[in-house]
Each structure stands twice: as structure tokens, then as C-alpha cells.
Design an enzyme around this catalytic site. Structure first.
Site, mmCIF file in Angstrom:
data_model
loop_
_atom_site.group_PDB
_atom_site.id
_atom_site.type_symbol
_atom_site.label_atom_id
_atom_site.label_comp_id
_atom_site.label_asym_id
_atom_site.label_seq_id
_atom_site.Cartn_x
_atom_site.Cartn_y
_atom_site.Cartn_z
ATOM 1 C CD GLU A 1 -5.048 6.381 5.903
ATOM 2 O OE1 GLU A 1 -6.096 5.711 5.826
ATOM 3 O OE2 GLU A 1 -4.149 6.162 6.734
ATOM 4 C CD GLU B 1 -2.755 1.211 2.519
ATOM 5 O OE1 GLU B 1 -3.335 0.125 2.739
ATOM 6 O OE2 GLU B 1 -2.932 2.239 3.199
#
Length: 268
Positions: free
Chosen positions: A128, A124
């Protein structure tokens, strides 16, 4: 939809051939004013030419409105939030992805995410946003689901990420990952620096993955997650809407949809 390659599990399907073929990266811009940019999960039949991004949940809290793609976090009867996930229909292995967007994390507990991820492998790369901090965006990366949160790095100070649109960019090559906002790089991770001498492996995301966007209730998670997200969601501050204007993808490997040609300077 469960036949789509980003959802399908051949070993748990009726036959090994149940999964649709993986559609590979092409250079494209997904303008969410376009009819082919987004489709609801129930309407997608496996052809990436008909939809560049699709919702993953039913009922869907993602929709095309206000000249953008909007993902909303909605309060449920149990007091927790039910959000939305939208994923690209083409897989990418290295390249540059730029999203012009505005965070939906206007209150503590609300998390908005822009991610490149392989769910099966656990690689990943992400941006965020948390409601506890509207002035920055956080970056991180993971290898094979090793969730090392100590590697998180914040961006430079920005204007309010919940009110202003910014261009968030991930540049991913076999040598490094670069995170940038509005053309300004704030973080670089080199593959060579991820070497684990004990296990003799580079802990660097390198598997083909999918671009996705999500909004979710971090305040309803475990204590560590809730604290990071900014505590329980204050529902009087709703609605919580994550807006994406457009997404541009530039593939590292060129060629056509099934045959990749690496750049001339690519390392073998």
C-alpha cells in the site's frame, strides 16, 4: 458480474448454482496494451480468456489509456473521493506476482493498493502507498480478517513512487511470504513464525485468493485511517491516477486450469 466467483455469494443467490466456476491460476503476463488484459465490469461474461482483469465498480474509474491501466480517484459532490478497484479473473493459491506500476498517491489521503486477498475468508497480502510518504511502499498481511496494523513494514527508500515505475513483487509459498521492489527483498514472513499457541493455529494467509489493484480515499475514513493516509485529500492536487503497466503471475501449483500439481519439494 455478480455471478463472478470473486463477487458471488451462493447462499444469497437465486440458486446454489448461480455462481460461475472459479478460474484457477495459469502462468501469464497481463500487458495492458493487450485487448484481453482488461475489461469493464459490464462487458465481462465469465471467460478469463477474454479478460485477465476487470473493474468491479460502476461507474468505472478504471480504463486503458496511455499504454497502461489507470485507476483514478474522483471527487464526489459530498467532497469525498470515489476510486476504482480492478481484480484478476483467476484465483491464485501461492505463487509469485509482479506488478510494474506507479502510485497514484500524490497527495495526503490518497491510498493506492496492490493486494492478494480472499474477501470471504479475510486472508490478505498487500502493498500500500499513502500520499503522506512517496518514498516508500508499505507491506502487510492479515489472516481471517484479524486487522493487526502493527505488523506493517516499510520498504527501503525508493525514488518517488508517484513519478517512477517500479517492479513490486509478492512471493507467496506455503512456507513464507517475501516482498520485494525492483528485485530487492525488504521483508520475509515465515509461516512458522505466525504460530498462535493459545489458539493452536498458524495465522498465515493460505486460502485461494484474487489479485487486485485499487485507489481510494483514505482521508475520508475513520481518524486512524485518515491519519495513516495523510489527512483529508487536497483536491487542488488532482488528478490522482494509479498506473499499472503490466502484471506477471507465476503459479506455485503447476498443471492445467483445473488440476494442480504441487512442486516436488512442496511440504504436505
Amino acid at each position: 458480474m455478480y455471478c463472478a466467483p470473486f463477487n458471488c455469494e451462493p447462499e444469497n443467490s437465486r440458486t446454489p448454482n448461480s455462481c460461475w466456476n472459479t478460474a484457477h491460476c495459469v502462468d501469464e503476463t497481463s500487458d495492458f496494451n493487450s485487448a484481453t488484459a482488461f475489461a469493464q465490469v459490464a462487458d465481462y461474461k465469465g471467460d478469463p480468456h477474454t479478460a485477465q482483469y476487470v473493474s468491479k465498480f460502476e461507474p468505472s474509474n478504471a480504463k486503458h489509456t496511455n499504454e497502461q491501466l489507470e485507476l483514478e480517484l474522483v471527487k464526489q459532490p459530498d467532497g469525498k473521493g470515489f476510486g476504482a478497484v480492478v481484480t484478476g479473473t483467476r484465483a491464485i493459491q501461492y505463487g509469485t506476482v509482479t506488478a510494474v506500476m506507479r502510485s497514484g498517491s500524490t497527495a495526503g489521503g490518497v491510498v493506492s493498493s496492490f493486494i492478494i486477498r480472499n474477501d470471504k475468508v479475510g486472508d490478505e497480502i498487500d502493498f500500500e502507498f499513502v500520499g503522506a510518504d512517496k518514498a516508500t511502499v508499505q507491506s502487510n498481511y492479515y489472516w481471517h480478517n484479524e486487522l493487526d496494523y502493527t505488523k506493517m513494514v516499510k520498504s527501503q527508500l525508493l525514488t518517488d513512487t508517484t513519478h517512477e515505475y517500479h517492479a513490486y513483487q509478492i512471493q507467496w509459498t506455503p512456507e513464507q511470504i517475501v516482498w520485494a521492489v525492483d528485485g530487492k527483498t525488504f521483508r520475509t514472513v515465515r509461516r512458522v513464525d505466525t504460530w498462535d499457541p493459545k489458539n493452536k493455529v498458524f495465522k498465515f494467509p493460505d486460502s485461494e485468493a484474487y489479485v487486485s489493484f485499487s485507489i481510494w480515499d483514505g482521508g475520508a475514513g475513520a481518524k486512524g485511517t485518515a491519519d495513516w493516509a495523510g489527512g483529508k485529500v487536497n483536491w487542488t492536487a488532482a488528478p490522482f491516477k494509479f498506473g499499472i503497466k503490466n502484471v506477471s503471475t507465476n503459479c506455485y501449483f503447476k498443471g492445467n486450469e483445473t488440476t494442480y500439481v504441487p512442486p516436488a519439494d512442496a511440504k504436505k
